[in-house]
Design an enzyme around this catalytic site. Structure first.
Site, short mmCIF file in Angstrom:
data_model
loop_
_atom_site.label_atom_id
_atom_site.label_comp_id
_atom_site.label_asym_id
_atom_site.label_seq_id
_atom_site.Cartn_x
_atom_site.Cartn_y
_atom_site.Cartn_z
N HIS A 1 0.48 8.32 2.64
CA HIS A 1 1.34 7.70 3.65
C HIS A 1 2.83 7.94 3.38
O HIS A 1 3.60 8.08 4.33
CB HIS A 1 1.11 6.18 3.69
CG HIS A 1 -0.32 5.79 3.92
ND1 HIS A 1 -1.06 6.22 4.99
CD2 HIS A 1 -1.15 4.99 3.19
CE1 HIS A 1 -2.28 5.70 4.92
NE2 HIS A 1 -2.36 4.96 3.84
N GLY B 1 -3.80 2.79 8.66
CA GLY B 1 -4.59 2.33 9.80
C GLY B 1 -4.22 0.92 10.22
O GLY B 1 -4.15 0.61 11.42
N ILE C 1 0.31 10.44 7.01
CA ILE C 1 -0.33 9.73 8.12
C ILE C 1 -0.01 8.25 7.96
O ILE C 1 0.25 7.76 6.86
CB ILE C 1 -1.85 9.96 8.16
CG1 ILE C 1 -2.53 9.45 6.88
CG2 ILE C 1 -2.16 11.43 8.39
CD1 ILE C 1 -4.05 9.50 6.93
N ASP D 1 0.85 -1.20 0.00
CA ASP D 1 0.00 0.00 0.00
C ASP D 1 0.88 1.24 0.00
O ASP D 1 1.31 1.72 1.06
CB ASP D 1 -0.93 -0.01 1.21
CG ASP D 1 -1.86 1.20 1.25
OD1 ASP D 1 -1.71 2.11 0.40
OD2 ASP D 1 -2.75 1.23 2.12
#
Lengths: 152, 127
Positions: free
Chosen positions: B31, B49, B46, B26
């Site tokens: 990110h 998750g 960020i 990912d």
């Protein structure tokens, strides 16, 4: 894994079934995952369930494109049995829910990871991991990398 | 049996986020691309998750071992972003134990006390 054209997550209708993807998690892949997250637990030759879910999601990424501003807002994971490194696995996913609110599409992707009975080292076939991912994506925003015809 | 679960504390660095992107596949620029991320409402990169959620998996595995791997259940909400430099604490509080299943309220919170993940985790501890 198969690599169908990517389509914006907002374009899939409720009930859409993604192409099953077959994959194997190697010891090196599991080690890279554990190193990345910093998990020093001893898993032996088993696969951490969240690694299976996370790496299994990669199988869907070849089919799903996320518009800028998309958020992963919820996750459910259920472990049904221990996975062994090297088992051949099949990822089956579908759009379980889809709704729109205030310019955003709320999409719940439900998927399961099934061990291939023929190569299952423990002799147990069936579902090893069940998961549901909730994604909120802006409607009307096409991802930059979707195939023609994709996007909302 | 004792059902106390020891918290897991970890700094989420950009290097860890990048490593997770490589491991998971990912590479969403929110990110891993600081320049891209600065132009978003988040104002910077960020963490994934699922990277932060892994702390809860580690915590539960550390306490319950194989029982977690074969019977664990998680249901969480990602409530707020985790940013590079945040130190996250994953913790669990026993909510109920019945029928051989222990259910915990779990969360991940940053050094400022902001809860970034909360939800429930359960595991079969007997039977």
């Amino acid at each position: 894994m198969t690599s169908p054209a990517r389509t914006s997550i907002t374009a899939f209708p409720r009930g859409h079934e993604f192409s099953p993807a077959t994959f194997t998690l190697t010891a090196a892949e599991v080690a890279a995952y554990l190193d990345a997250v910093g998990d020093e637990n001893d898993y032996g030759d088993t696969v951490p369930p969240l690694a299976a879910a996370a790496l299994g999601l990669e199988a869907l990424q070849g089919e799903i494109a996320l518009p800028e501003g998309s958020l992963h807002t919820g996750q459910e994971v259920e472990h049904a049995r221990t996975l062994q490194v090297g088992e051949r696995l099949t990822m089956r996913g579908r759009v379980a829910q889809r709704s729109e609110r205030q310019g955003y599409v709320i999409c719940v992707i439900e998927f399961e990871i099934v061990a291939d009975a023929g190569l299952d080292r423990t002799g147990e076939a069936g579902v090893a991991v069940r998961a549901r991912s909730t994604i909120v994506a802006p409607a009307g925003v096409a991802p930059a990398d979707v195939a023609p015809g994709g996007g909302a | 049996m004792s059902v106390e679960v020891r918290p897991v504390v970890r700094e989420i660095t950009q290097e860890r986020i990048d490593a997770y992107a490589d491991a998971s596949g990912d590479h969403n620029p929110i990110h891993v691309d600081p320049a891209f991320a600065r132009a978003t409402p988040f104002g910077g990169p960020i963490a994934h998750g699922m990277l932060v959620l892994a702390l809860i998996g580690e915590m539960m595995r550390g306490r319950f071992g194989d029982a977690w791997s074969r019977s664990g259940k998680l249901k969480v909400r990602f409530k707020a972003p985790t940013r590079p430099g945040d130190t996250v604490t994953a913790s669990a509080a026993l909510a109920k134990e019945a029928g051989g299943v222990a259910e915990y309220a779990v969360q991940c919170a940053t050094q400022s006390g902001e809860v970034v993940i909360d939800g429930r985790a359960s595991v079969t501890v007997a039977g």
